[in-house]
Design a protein around this motif. Sequence first.
Motif, PDB file in Angstrom:
ATOM      1  N   ARG A  97       0.802  -1.225   0.000  1.00 46.76           N
ATOM      2  CA  ARG A  97       0.000   0.000   0.000  1.00 46.76           C
ATOM      3  C   ARG A  97       0.836   1.277   0.000  1.00 46.76           C
ATOM      4  O   ARG A  97       0.285   2.363  -0.062  1.00 46.76           O
ATOM      5  CB  ARG A  97      -0.929   0.014   1.203  1.00 46.76           C
ATOM      6  N   ASP A  98       2.166   1.138   0.111  1.00 47.19           N
ATOM      7  CA  ASP A  98       2.988   2.347   0.153  1.00 47.19           C
ATOM      8  C   ASP A  98       4.330   2.095  -0.543  1.00 47.19           C
ATOM      9  O   ASP A  98       4.643   0.972  -0.934  1.00 47.19           O
ATOM     10  CB  ASP A  98       3.205   2.822   1.594  1.00 47.19           C
ATOM     11  N   ALA A  99       5.100   3.161  -0.687  1.00 46.32           N
ATOM     12  CA  ALA A  99       6.380   3.085  -1.404  1.00 46.32           C
ATOM     13  C   ALA A  99       7.366   2.148  -0.704  1.00 46.32           C
ATOM     14  O   ALA A  99       8.106   1.417  -1.363  1.00 46.32           O
ATOM     15  CB  ALA A  99       6.982   4.484  -1.546  1.00 46.32           C
ATOM     16  N   ALA A 100       7.382   2.158   0.624  1.00 46.24           N
ATOM     17  CA  ALA A 100       8.305   1.287   1.355  1.00 46.24           C
ATOM     18  C   ALA A 100       7.968  -0.186   1.119  1.00 46.24           C
ATOM     19  O   ALA A 100       8.861  -1.014   0.919  1.00 46.24           O
ATOM     20  CB  ALA A 100       8.273   1.615   2.845  1.00 46.24           C
ATOM     21  N   GLY A 101       6.678  -0.521   1.126  1.00 42.25           N
ATOM     22  CA  GLY A 101       6.261  -1.896   0.860  1.00 42.25           C
ATOM     23  C   GLY A 101       6.584  -2.326  -0.555  1.00 42.25           C
ATOM     24  O   GLY A 101       7.041  -3.447  -0.789  1.00 42.25           O
ATOM     25  N   LEU A 102       6.375  -1.420  -1.510  1.00 35.81           N
ATOM     26  CA  LEU A 102       6.691  -1.742  -2.904  1.00 35.81           C
ATOM     27  C   LEU A 102       8.196  -1.937  -3.091  1.00 35.81           C
ATOM     28  O   LEU A 102       8.626  -2.840  -3.810  1.00 35.81           O
ATOM     29  CB  LEU A 102       6.159  -0.657  -3.840  1.00 35.81           C
ATOM     30  N   ALA A 103       8.991  -1.124  -2.416  1.00 35.87           N
ATOM     31  CA  ALA A 103      10.453  -1.271  -2.499  1.00 35.87           C
ATOM     32  C   ALA A 103      10.887  -2.618  -1.926  1.00 35.87           C
ATOM     33  O   ALA A 103      11.727  -3.310  -2.513  1.00 35.87           O
ATOM     34  CB  ALA A 103      11.143  -0.122  -1.769  1.00 35.87           C
ATOM     35  N   ALA A 104      10.294  -3.035  -0.810  1.00 35.14           N
ATOM     36  CA  ALA A 104      10.616  -4.339  -0.227  1.00 35.14           C
ATOM     37  C   ALA A 104      10.190  -5.462  -1.170  1.00 35.14           C
ATOM     38  O   ALA A 104      10.928  -6.442  -1.363  1.00 35.14           O
ATOM     39  CB  ALA A 104       9.936  -4.485   1.131  1.00 35.14           C
ATOM     40  N   HIS A 105       9.020  -5.318  -1.767  1.00 31.09           N
ATOM     41  CA  HIS A 105       8.511  -6.296  -2.734  1.00 31.09           C
ATOM     42  C   HIS A 105       9.518  -6.477  -3.884  1.00 31.09           C
ATOM     43  O   HIS A 105       9.899  -7.596  -4.226  1.00 31.09           O
ATOM     44  CB  HIS A 105       7.153  -5.804  -3.258  1.00 31.09           C
ATOM     45  N   HIS A 106       9.967  -5.363  -4.463  1.00 36.46           N
ATOM     46  CA  HIS A 106      10.902  -5.434  -5.589  1.00 36.46           C
ATOM     47  C   HIS A 106      12.283  -5.927  -5.166  1.00 36.46           C
ATOM     48  O   HIS A 106      12.952  -6.630  -5.929  1.00 36.46           O
ATOM     49  CB  HIS A 106      10.996  -4.080  -6.300  1.00 36.46           C
ATOM     50  N   ARG A 107      12.720  -5.599  -3.961  1.00 29.46           N
ATOM     51  CA  ARG A 107      14.020  -6.102  -3.475  1.00 29.46           C
ATOM     52  C   ARG A 107      14.017  -7.624  -3.394  1.00 29.46           C
ATOM     53  O   ARG A 107      14.983  -8.285  -3.769  1.00 29.46           O
ATOM     54  CB  ARG A 107      14.354  -5.513  -2.095  1.00 29.46           C
ATOM     55  N   ILE A 108      12.921  -8.180  -2.886  1.00 32.41           N
ATOM     56  CA  ILE A 108      12.833  -9.635  -2.768  1.00 32.41           C
ATOM     57  C   ILE A 108      12.825 -10.273  -4.147  1.00 32.41           C
ATOM     58  O   ILE A 108      13.551 -11.241  -4.405  1.00 32.41           O
ATOM     59  CB  ILE A 108      11.584 -10.048  -1.962  1.00 32.41           C
ATOM     60  N   ARG A 109      12.029  -9.750  -5.048  1.00 39.38           N
ATOM     61  CA  ARG A 109      11.994 -10.298  -6.410  1.00 39.38           C
ATOM     62  C   ARG A 109      13.365 -10.219  -7.063  1.00 39.38           C
ATOM     63  O   ARG A 109      13.816 -11.178  -7.703  1.00 39.38           O
ATOM     64  CB  ARG A 109      10.958  -9.548  -7.260  1.00 39.38           C
ATOM     65  N   HIS A 110      14.047  -9.094  -6.917  1.00 36.73           N
ATOM     66  CA  HIS A 110      15.379  -8.924  -7.509  1.00 36.73           C
ATOM     67  C   HIS A 110      16.354  -9.952  -6.920  1.00 36.73           C
ATOM     68  O   HIS A 110      17.116 -10.584  -7.652  1.00 36.73           O
ATOM     69  CB  HIS A 110      15.890  -7.500  -7.274  1.00 36.73           C
ATOM     70  N   ALA A 111      16.318 -10.112  -5.597  1.00 34.10           N
ATOM     71  CA  ALA A 111      17.234 -11.064  -4.943  1.00 34.10           C
ATOM     72  C   ALA A 111      17.021 -12.487  -5.452  1.00 34.10           C
ATOM     73  O   ALA A 111      17.989 -13.225  -5.671  1.00 34.10           O
ATOM     74  CB  ALA A 111      17.043 -11.012  -3.429  1.00 34.10           C
ATOM     75  N   VAL A 112      15.762 -12.872  -5.662  1.00 35.79           N
ATOM     76  CA  VAL A 112      15.473 -14.247  -6.077  1.00 35.79           C
ATOM     77  C   VAL A 112      15.641 -14.436  -7.584  1.00 35.79           C
ATOM     78  O   VAL A 112      16.345 -15.337  -8.034  1.00 35.79           O
ATOM     79  CB  VAL A 112      14.057 -14.666  -5.618  1.00 35.79           C
ATOM     80  N   PHE A 113      14.997 -13.590  -8.392  1.00 38.65           N
ATOM     81  CA  PHE A 113      14.947 -13.836  -9.834  1.00 38.65           C
ATOM     82  C   PHE A 113      16.159 -13.324 -10.608  1.00 38.65           C
ATOM     83  O   PHE A 113      16.505 -13.889 -11.638  1.00 38.65           O
ATOM     84  CB  PHE A 113      13.667 -13.253 -10.429  1.00 38.65           C
ATOM     85  N   VAL A 114      16.799 -12.265 -10.132  1.00 34.59           N
ATOM     86  CA  VAL A 114      17.958 -11.716 -10.841  1.00 34.59           C
ATOM     87  C   VAL A 114      19.250 -12.264 -10.245  1.00 34.59           C
ATOM     88  O   VAL A 114      20.070 -12.844 -10.950  1.00 34.59           O
ATOM     89  CB  VAL A 114      17.937 -10.165 -10.802  1.00 34.59           C
ATOM     90  N   GLU A 115      19.417 -12.107  -8.936  1.00 33.14           N
ATOM     91  CA  GLU A 115      20.683 -12.504  -8.317  1.00 33.14           C
ATOM     92  C   GLU A 115      20.814 -14.016  -8.114  1.00 33.14           C
ATOM     93  O   GLU A 115      21.828 -14.598  -8.471  1.00 33.14           O
ATOM     94  CB  GLU A 115      20.844 -11.780  -6.976  1.00 33.14           C
ATOM     95  N   GLU A 116      19.803 -14.654  -7.551  1.00 37.14           N
ATOM     96  CA  GLU A 116      19.909 -16.075  -7.223  1.00 37.14           C
ATOM     97  C   GLU A 116      19.687 -16.985  -8.434  1.00 37.14           C
ATOM     98  O   GLU A 116      20.493 -17.859  -8.725  1.00 37.14           O
ATOM     99  CB  GLU A 116      18.909 -16.424  -6.121  1.00 37.14           C
ATOM    100  N   GLN A 117      18.557 -16.795  -9.135  1.00 37.73           N
ATOM    101  CA  GLN A 117      18.196 -17.723 -10.205  1.00 37.73           C
ATOM    102  C   GLN A 117      18.648 -17.290 -11.591  1.00 37.73           C
ATOM    103  O   GLN A 117      18.569 -18.084 -12.522  1.00 37.73           O
ATOM    104  CB  GLN A 117      16.681 -17.932 -10.209  1.00 37.73           C
ATOM    105  N   SER A 118      19.063 -16.063 -11.748  1.00 35.56           N
ATOM    106  CA  SER A 118      19.500 -15.519 -13.045  1.00 35.56           C
ATOM    107  C   SER A 118      18.446 -15.690 -14.142  1.00 35.56           C
ATOM    108  O   SER A 118      18.789 -15.906 -15.304  1.00 35.56           O
ATOM    109  CB  SER A 118      20.823 -16.155 -13.478  1.00 35.56           C
ATOM    110  N   LEU A 119      17.168 -15.595 -13.773  1.00 35.27           N
ATOM    111  CA  LEU A 119      16.116 -15.665 -14.775  1.00 35.27           C
ATOM    112  C   LEU A 119      16.043 -14.388 -15.595  1.00 35.27           C
ATOM    113  O   LEU A 119      15.585 -14.401 -16.738  1.00 35.27           O
ATOM    114  CB  LEU A 119      14.751 -15.909 -14.113  1.00 35.27           C
ATOM    115  N   PHE A 120      16.458 -13.282 -14.992  1.00 35.76           N
ATOM    116  CA  PHE A 120      16.439 -11.980 -15.659  1.00 35.76           C
ATOM    117  C   PHE A 120      17.803 -11.324 -15.490  1.00 35.76           C
ATOM    118  O   PHE A 120      18.508 -11.597 -14.526  1.00 35.76           O
ATOM    119  CB  PHE A 120      15.367 -11.070 -15.052  1.00 35.76           C
ATOM    120  N   THR A 121      18.126 -10.435 -16.420  1.00 34.64           N
ATOM    121  CA  THR A 121      19.366  -9.671 -16.341  1.00 34.64           C
ATOM    122  C   THR A 121      19.016  -8.244 -15.950  1.00 34.64           C
ATOM    123  O   THR A 121      18.199  -7.607 -16.597  1.00 34.64           O
ATOM    124  CB  THR A 121      20.090  -9.675 -17.707  1.00 34.64           C
ATOM    125  N   GLY A 122      19.617  -7.747 -14.896  1.00 32.90           N
ATOM    126  CA  GLY A 122      19.403  -6.366 -14.480  1.00 32.90           C
ATOM    127  C   GLY A 122      18.196  -6.169 -13.598  1.00 32.90           C
ATOM    128  O   GLY A 122      18.310  -5.728 -12.468  1.00 32.90           O
TER     129      GLY A 122
END
Length: 182
Positions: free
Chosen positions: A33-58
């Motif tokens: 519901r707010d910018a802080a929650g959205l930032a946490a949401h995107h940080r988790i996705r980035h950590a899993v899909f970009v850094e850990e699994q390399s499904l996406f670049t960047g």
Amino acid sequence: MTAPALSRPTRIRPVPPVNVLVGVDPVHCRPVRDAAGLAAHHRIRHAVFVEEQSLFTGTDEDAHDARTDVVHVLALHAGRPAGTVRLYPVGPGEWLGDRLAVLPEFRTANIGAPLVRFAVAAAGARGGRLMRAHVQQANERFFHRLGWRTDGPVETYVGHPHVPMCVEPIALCPWLAGTTPR
């Protein structure tokens, strides 16, 4: 006859407190519901899909993230951001759930199932009659245990094999979706 002597009760020694929540679910899922929650949401996705699994670049962010009808969900474990999922409508009565991610340190804390159930209930509460997902092959059985069914052969999604799956939101948990009284 004499009465037996009463023995003095032994003292109970105090034990150190245990960090356990009894009768309280430490997992709480909620729409962002707010910018802080959205930032946490995107940080988790980035950590899993970009850094850990390399499904996406960047970044794994795409045009769907900017849509006003997208529901970004954040799971908290004992108040700490632990997992995410996003969902959005793709047609009349049909929703797509994707970007289900749980941080590695929370994978044994039962975060995934509450996230999936919350997403399905949220879609149902918003008029969804069918929810779809592209599930990584390794997670197909997990989704089956949550009431989902396989909906076709393995396909390539974001460059990797995924299983199309679906579930009817109301059939899974009607009271949580708000369609029946509790």
